[in-house]
Design a protein around this motif. Structure first.
Motif, PDB file in Angstrom:
ATOM      1  N   ALA A 111       0.837  -1.204   0.000  1.00 35.58           N
ATOM      2  CA  ALA A 111       0.000   0.000   0.000  1.00 35.58           C
ATOM      3  C   ALA A 111       0.873   1.256   0.000  1.00 35.58           C
ATOM      4  O   ALA A 111       0.574   2.230  -0.716  1.00 35.58           O
ATOM      5  N   VAL A 112       1.937   1.249   0.785  1.00 34.55           N
ATOM      6  CA  VAL A 112       2.863   2.386   0.815  1.00 34.55           C
ATOM      7  C   VAL A 112       3.492   2.597  -0.564  1.00 34.55           C
ATOM      8  O   VAL A 112       3.622   3.737  -1.039  1.00 34.55           O
ATOM      9  N   SER A 172      -9.608   1.538   7.541  1.00 35.74           N
ATOM     10  CA  SER A 172      -8.792   1.715   6.341  1.00 35.74           C
ATOM     11  C   SER A 172      -8.758   3.175   5.898  1.00 35.74           C
ATOM     12  O   SER A 172      -7.757   3.635   5.343  1.00 35.74           O
ATOM     13  N   LYS A 173      -9.838   3.908   6.146  1.00 33.87           N
ATOM     14  CA  LYS A 173      -9.892   5.308   5.703  1.00 33.87           C
ATOM     15  C   LYS A 173      -8.822   6.165   6.373  1.00 33.87           C
ATOM     16  O   LYS A 173      -8.050   6.836   5.685  1.00 33.87           O
ATOM     17  N   PRO A 174      -8.736   6.179   7.720  1.00 37.68           N
ATOM     18  CA  PRO A 174      -7.664   6.982   8.322  1.00 37.68           C
ATOM     19  C   PRO A 174      -6.269   6.468   7.997  1.00 37.68           C
ATOM     20  O   PRO A 174      -5.329   7.260   7.908  1.00 37.68           O
ATOM     21  N   LEU A 176      -4.917  -9.143  10.760  1.00 38.01           N
ATOM     22  CA  LEU A 176      -4.549  -8.916  12.156  1.00 38.01           C
ATOM     23  C   LEU A 176      -5.697  -9.200  13.123  1.00 38.01           C
ATOM     24  O   LEU A 176      -5.534  -9.062  14.332  1.00 38.01           O
ATOM     25  N   ILE A 177      -6.864  -9.609  12.596  1.00 36.27           N
ATOM     26  CA  ILE A 177      -7.966  -9.996  13.469  1.00 36.27           C
ATOM     27  C   ILE A 177      -7.536 -11.221  14.290  1.00 36.27           C
ATOM     28  O   ILE A 177      -7.041 -12.196  13.726  1.00 36.27           O
ATOM     29  N   VAL A 224      -4.461  -2.393   2.223  1.00 38.30           N
ATOM     30  CA  VAL A 224      -4.760  -1.895   3.569  1.00 38.30           C
ATOM     31  C   VAL A 224      -5.825  -2.771   4.221  1.00 38.30           C
ATOM     32  O   VAL A 224      -5.736  -3.120   5.403  1.00 38.30           O
ATOM     33  N   LEU A 225      -6.851  -3.159   3.459  1.00 40.70           N
ATOM     34  CA  LEU A 225      -7.887  -4.037   3.990  1.00 40.70           C
ATOM     35  C   LEU A 225      -7.308  -5.388   4.400  1.00 40.70           C
ATOM     36  O   LEU A 225      -7.666  -5.940   5.447  1.00 40.70           O
TER      37      LEU A 225
END
Length: 227
Positions: A107-108, A209-211, A153-154, A146-147
């Motif tokens: 994502a980065v 994911s938005k922030p 990580l859940i 990101v999702l």
């Protein structure tokens, strides 16, 4: 075409971008697990040909198809024998964590490419079609990774978050976790496949994911409106 679109979670015209991004995301994620496990002493994944960036070694046909249809799917899990790792608990955490972190890294990279094109104007002379294709691809590269970072990580089996919690737990608590792991898998499947449960668990979680995306863009001096 209308029938096919009703079957898909994503717009039909975006399907090529989705397939490429998911193949990349799943492959890098599983490669990160396999490579780190091998480097820390467990050659199981390497012996099975999993220390590779060849998508065919990592993609699960049903898991890939389901993510296109239901917005949820999986790759072939990398086998890790933790007792073979140097410092099994510590290295076990690292092996589990590098998968989600590899998705965050992708994502980065996507945001960095966005910034590169924005600051250099390299696409200014391209056609509208090319510009739109690059934009759509980068949007999916960023958002889906990101999702996947959040999702993995859940702390429910069989996800990486559960393995991290398991390795962080003292031996007695770890025994209890192992005892109830099968129920954790059942809870996980209920959350994923029953819409009301999904709406009150995964949907708010994925709202993070938005922030995260906004923060990644701000690192490169860019602002973005995430929908």
């Amino acid at each position: 075409m209308d029938f096919l679109q009703r079957l898909l979670w994503y717009p039909l015209e975006h399907l090529p971008f989705i397939v490429i991004v998911l193949a990349l995301a799943f492959t890098v994620h599983e490669f990160a697990h396999a490579w780190s496990a091998y480097k820390f002493g467990d050659s199981t994944a390497r012996d099975q040909g999993r220390v590779t960036l060849n998508p065919m070694a990592h993609l699960d046909p049903i898991g890939t198809l389901l993510i296109l249809i239901a917005g949820f799917g999986w790759a072939k899990p990398v086998p890790v024998i933790r007792s073979r790792l140097k410092y099994p608990r510590l290295m076990g955490i690292v092996v589990s964590a590098v998968g989600p972190l590899s998705n965050l890294l992708l994502a980065v990279i996507g945001v960095a490419l966005y910034a590169l094109f924005a600051y250099t104007g390299w696409l200014s002379g391209a056609s509208i079609g090319v510009t739109e294709a690059v934009r759509v691809f980068l949007n999916y590269l960023i958002s889906l990774n990101v999702l996947l970072f959040i999702f993995n990580l859940i702390p429910l089996p069989p996800l990486d978050g559960y393995r991290i919690i398991e390795d962080l737990s003292p031996p007695r608590a770890r025994e209890q976790l192992d005892r109830y792991a099968q129920w954790g898998v059942f809870i996980f499947l209920l959350i994923v496949f029953i819409p009301p449960l999904r709406a009150v668990t995964l949907t708010p979680l994925f709202g993070l994911s938005k922030p995260i995306i906004t923060g990644l863009f701000s690192l490169f001096g860019l602002s973005v409106q995430v929908h």
